[in-house]
Design an enzyme around this catalytic site. Structure first.
Site, PDB file in Angstrom:
ATOM      1  N   ASN A 104       0.850  -1.190   0.000  1.00  0.00           N
ATOM      2  CA  ASN A 104       0.000   0.000   0.000  1.00  0.00           C
ATOM      3  C   ASN A 104       0.889   1.244   0.000  1.00  0.00           C
ATOM      4  O   ASN A 104       1.677   1.440   0.926  1.00  0.00           O
ATOM      5  CB  ASN A 104      -0.904  -0.037   1.240  1.00  0.00           C
ATOM      6  CG  ASN A 104      -1.836   1.151   1.304  1.00  0.00           C
ATOM      7  OD1 ASN A 104      -1.437   2.284   1.035  1.00  0.00           O
ATOM      8  ND2 ASN A 104      -3.083   0.914   1.662  1.00  0.00           N
ATOM      9  N   HIS A 127       0.987   6.305   1.627  1.00  0.00           N
ATOM     10  CA  HIS A 127       1.756   7.299   2.389  1.00  0.00           C
ATOM     11  C   HIS A 127       2.916   7.903   1.619  1.00  0.00           C
ATOM     12  O   HIS A 127       3.501   8.891   2.059  1.00  0.00           O
ATOM     13  CB  HIS A 127       2.137   6.737   3.754  1.00  0.00           C
ATOM     14  CG  HIS A 127       0.889   6.499   4.570  1.00  0.00           C
ATOM     15  ND1 HIS A 127      -0.019   7.508   4.809  1.00  0.00           N
ATOM     16  CD2 HIS A 127       0.359   5.383   5.109  1.00  0.00           C
ATOM     17  CE1 HIS A 127      -1.046   7.020   5.476  1.00  0.00           C
ATOM     18  NE2 HIS A 127      -0.841   5.722   5.674  1.00  0.00           N
ATOM     19  N   HIS A 141      -5.733   3.526  -1.570  1.00  0.00           N
ATOM     20  CA  HIS A 141      -7.077   3.794  -1.069  1.00  0.00           C
ATOM     21  C   HIS A 141      -7.485   5.189  -1.561  1.00  0.00           C
ATOM     22  O   HIS A 141      -6.893   6.184  -1.149  1.00  0.00           O
ATOM     23  CB  HIS A 141      -7.037   3.750   0.469  1.00  0.00           C
ATOM     24  CG  HIS A 141      -8.375   3.935   1.128  1.00  0.00           C
ATOM     25  ND1 HIS A 141      -8.550   3.832   2.480  1.00  0.00           N
ATOM     26  CD2 HIS A 141      -9.603   4.213   0.616  1.00  0.00           C
ATOM     27  CE1 HIS A 141      -9.825   4.037   2.783  1.00  0.00           C
ATOM     28  NE2 HIS A 141     -10.481   4.273   1.671  1.00  0.00           N
ATOM     29  N   ARG A 177      -9.684   7.838  -1.062  1.00  0.00           N
ATOM     30  CA  ARG A 177     -10.642   8.245  -0.030  1.00  0.00           C
ATOM     31  C   ARG A 177     -11.546   9.350  -0.557  1.00  0.00           C
ATOM     32  O   ARG A 177     -11.186  10.083  -1.476  1.00  0.00           O
ATOM     33  CB  ARG A 177      -9.898   8.737   1.219  1.00  0.00           C
ATOM     34  CG  ARG A 177      -9.126   7.650   1.937  1.00  0.00           C
ATOM     35  CD  ARG A 177      -8.569   8.166   3.255  1.00  0.00           C
ATOM     36  NE  ARG A 177      -9.596   8.251   4.271  1.00  0.00           N
ATOM     37  CZ  ARG A 177      -9.776   7.361   5.240  1.00  0.00           C
ATOM     38  NH1 ARG A 177      -8.982   6.310   5.355  1.00  0.00           N
ATOM     39  NH2 ARG A 177     -10.732   7.510   6.122  1.00  0.00           N
ATOM     40  N   ARG A 189      -7.311  12.518   0.463  1.00  0.00           N
ATOM     41  CA  ARG A 189      -6.215  13.060   1.267  1.00  0.00           C
ATOM     42  C   ARG A 189      -4.845  12.505   0.872  1.00  0.00           C
ATOM     43  O   ARG A 189      -3.843  13.116   1.129  1.00  0.00           O
ATOM     44  CB  ARG A 189      -6.460  12.838   2.762  1.00  0.00           C
ATOM     45  CG  ARG A 189      -6.280  11.417   3.224  1.00  0.00           C
ATOM     46  CD  ARG A 189      -6.333  11.330   4.738  1.00  0.00           C
ATOM     47  NE  ARG A 189      -7.695  11.502   5.220  1.00  0.00           N
ATOM     48  CZ  ARG A 189      -8.226  10.776   6.200  1.00  0.00           C
ATOM     49  NH1 ARG A 189      -7.500   9.862   6.807  1.00  0.00           N
ATOM     50  NH2 ARG A 189      -9.464  10.957   6.594  1.00  0.00           N
ATOM     51  N   GLU A 242      -8.649   0.233  -2.962  1.00  0.00           N
ATOM     52  CA  GLU A 242      -9.489   0.213  -1.759  1.00  0.00           C
ATOM     53  C   GLU A 242     -10.457   1.372  -1.863  1.00  0.00           C
ATOM     54  O   GLU A 242     -10.052   2.489  -2.167  1.00  0.00           O
ATOM     55  CB  GLU A 242      -8.629   0.425  -0.507  1.00  0.00           C
ATOM     56  CG  GLU A 242      -7.791  -0.749  -0.125  1.00  0.00           C
ATOM     57  CD  GLU A 242      -6.952  -0.435   1.109  1.00  0.00           C
ATOM     58  OE1 GLU A 242      -7.139   0.624   1.733  1.00  0.00           O
ATOM     59  OE2 GLU A 242      -6.094  -1.253   1.425  1.00  0.00           O
ATOM     60  N   THR A 249      -8.354   3.414   8.291  1.00  0.00           N
ATOM     61  CA  THR A 249      -9.570   2.598   8.371  1.00  0.00           C
ATOM     62  C   THR A 249      -9.624   1.910   9.732  1.00  0.00           C
ATOM     63  O   THR A 249      -8.777   1.092  10.047  1.00  0.00           O
ATOM     64  CB  THR A 249      -9.555   1.546   7.233  1.00  0.00           C
ATOM     65  OG1 THR A 249      -9.154   2.205   6.037  1.00  0.00           O
ATOM     66  CG2 THR A 249     -10.906   0.925   7.045  1.00  0.00           C
ATOM     67  N   GLU A 257     -10.735  -9.665   3.114  1.00  0.00           N
ATOM     68  CA  GLU A 257      -9.444  -9.295   3.696  1.00  0.00           C
ATOM     69  C   GLU A 257      -9.692  -9.134   5.180  1.00  0.00           C
ATOM     70  O   GLU A 257     -10.504  -8.302   5.602  1.00  0.00           O
ATOM     71  CB  GLU A 257      -8.917  -7.988   3.091  1.00  0.00           C
ATOM     72  CG  GLU A 257      -7.590  -7.579   3.738  1.00  0.00           C
ATOM     73  CD  GLU A 257      -6.899  -6.413   3.038  1.00  0.00           C
ATOM     74  OE1 GLU A 257      -6.951  -6.335   1.799  1.00  0.00           O
ATOM     75  OE2 GLU A 257      -6.304  -5.591   3.744  1.00  0.00           O
ATOM     76  N   HIS A 285      -3.522  -4.625   7.675  1.00  0.00           N
ATOM     77  CA  HIS A 285      -3.714  -3.455   8.539  1.00  0.00           C
ATOM     78  C   HIS A 285      -2.881  -3.565   9.808  1.00  0.00           C
ATOM     79  O   HIS A 285      -3.084  -4.497  10.594  1.00  0.00           O
ATOM     80  CB  HIS A 285      -5.174  -3.212   8.925  1.00  0.00           C
ATOM     81  CG  HIS A 285      -5.437  -1.755   9.184  1.00  0.00           C
ATOM     82  ND1 HIS A 285      -4.988  -1.114  10.304  1.00  0.00           N
ATOM     83  CD2 HIS A 285      -6.044  -0.805   8.433  1.00  0.00           C
ATOM     84  CE1 HIS A 285      -5.327   0.157  10.252  1.00  0.00           C
ATOM     85  NE2 HIS A 285      -5.964   0.377   9.111  1.00  0.00           N
TER      86      HIS A 285
HETATM   87  N1  PXP Z   1      -5.760  -3.189   4.165  1.00  0.00           N
HETATM   88  C1  PXP Z   1      -6.723  -2.241   4.220  1.00  0.00           C
HETATM   89  C2  PXP Z   1      -8.104  -2.608   3.811  1.00  0.00           C
HETATM   90  C3  PXP Z   1      -6.426  -0.925   4.631  1.00  0.00           C
HETATM   91  O1  PXP Z   1      -7.392   0.008   4.672  1.00  0.00           O
HETATM   92  C4  PXP Z   1      -5.090  -0.612   4.952  1.00  0.00           C
HETATM   93  C5  PXP Z   1      -4.736   0.782   5.340  1.00  0.00           C
HETATM   94  O2  PXP Z   1      -4.998   1.646   4.296  1.00  0.00           O
HETATM   95  C6  PXP Z   1      -4.114  -1.626   4.869  1.00  0.00           C
HETATM   96  C7  PXP Z   1      -4.484  -2.917   4.493  1.00  0.00           C
HETATM   97  C8  PXP Z   1      -2.679  -1.375   5.180  1.00  0.00           C
HETATM   98  O3  PXP Z   1      -2.542  -1.026   6.526  1.00  0.00           O
HETATM   99  P1  PXP Z   1      -1.151  -0.492   7.044  1.00  0.00           P
HETATM  100  O4  PXP Z   1      -0.880   0.808   6.338  1.00  0.00           O
HETATM  101  O5  PXP Z   1      -1.368  -0.323   8.506  1.00  0.00           O
HETATM  102  O6  PXP Z   1      -0.120  -1.526   6.714  1.00  0.00           O
END
Ligand code: PXP
Length: 236
Positions: free
Chosen positions: A6, A9, A42, A44, A48, A69, A100, A150, A190
């Site tokens: 992901n 960031h 994601h 959003r 953001r 996402e 999330t 997931e 997550h």
């Molecule tokens: N899976 C989902 C559905 C999420 O919303 C997120 C965070 O955007 C992640 C995985 C990844 O989480 P993390 O950034 O804490 O590794």
């Protein structure tokens, strides 16, 4: 086990200055080169981090898979049907949350989720529901037409190293086994970190982990020394 990275960031950092650096596409291609099996973003409601154009560009350049996402809104469904990412992961979304916070509520609105999932699946998108490791939610997810769930590993991650770790881990393990029995494929993610990820190997049903924040945080420290040295050399 597969790894979806992901890169939200990277976009957060880029947006802090409003320009194009660090470049999100370049980040995605580095992740792919390093072995990522898919790239997750994601989109959003408040945009953001990743923006609509990022999703379009990623879809055009990725050689692995784009996992989008998104919340269950008409706007997002239209975007997904327009861009056609390989995967969509449906997540709950509250405007004010930092990330999330909980899994998707499926059990009380199976028909609504089913109607939302149907056009996506018909368009060839593989759909996943981001849910808590909860029996009721897993059973409901199996009735929606989504091919994957997931499992939300946030509680496990928070409990890691505490007396509650085993309880949260067992919840994940049991939910994965039940989902598999009901014909669902299972991913997880997550809050997973370099420290706590190893236990995911004890859940044989898991196909892919989606990890973001901790990889990007690690990358900052892994690259910082070289970045300072390179600048120092230039100004000396
Ligand atoms: N899976 C989902 C559905 C999420 O919303 C997120 C965070 O955007 C992640 C995985 C990844 O989480 P993390 O950034 O804490 O590794």
């Amino acid at each position: 086990m597969l790894l979806g990275v992901n890169i939200d960031h990277v976009a957060t950092l880029r947006n802090a200055r409003g320009g194009l650096e660090p470049n999100l596409i370049q980040a995605a291609l580095i992740c792919e080169k390093a072995g990522a099996d898919g790239i997750t973003v994601h989109l959003r409601e408040d945009r953001r981090h990743t923006k609509d154009n990022d999703v379009k560009e990623l879809k055009a350049v990725l050689t692995t898979r784009l996992n989008l996402e998104m919340a269950l809104t008409d706007e997002m469904q239209k975007i997904a049907l327009d861009i056609l990412p390989e995967n969509v992961c449906l997540v709950p979304e509250k405007r004010e949350e930092v990330t999330t916070e909980g899994g998707l509520e499926v059990a009380s609105r199976v028909e609504f989720v089913k109607d939302f999932v149907s056009p996506l699946v018909n368009a060839g998108i593989v759909v996943s529901l981001f849910i808590d490791p909860d029996k009721t939610q897993v059973e409901a997810a199996a009735k929606t037409g989504a091919q994957f769930i997931e499992l939300h590993t946030g509680k496990y991650s928070e409990a890691y190293g505490t007396e509650n770790e085993q309880i949260e881990f067992d919840n994940l393990k049991n939910a994965a086994a039940l989902a598999n029995k009901l014909g669902l494929k299972v991913n997880a993610g997550h809050g997973l970190t370099y420290e706590n990820v190893h236990r995911m190997h004890q859940i044989p049903e898991l196909i892919e982990l989606n990890i973001g924040h901790n990889i990007i945080a690690h990358a900052v420290f892994d690259g910082l020394e070289k970045a300072v040295k390179d600048m120092k050399e230039l100004i000396q």
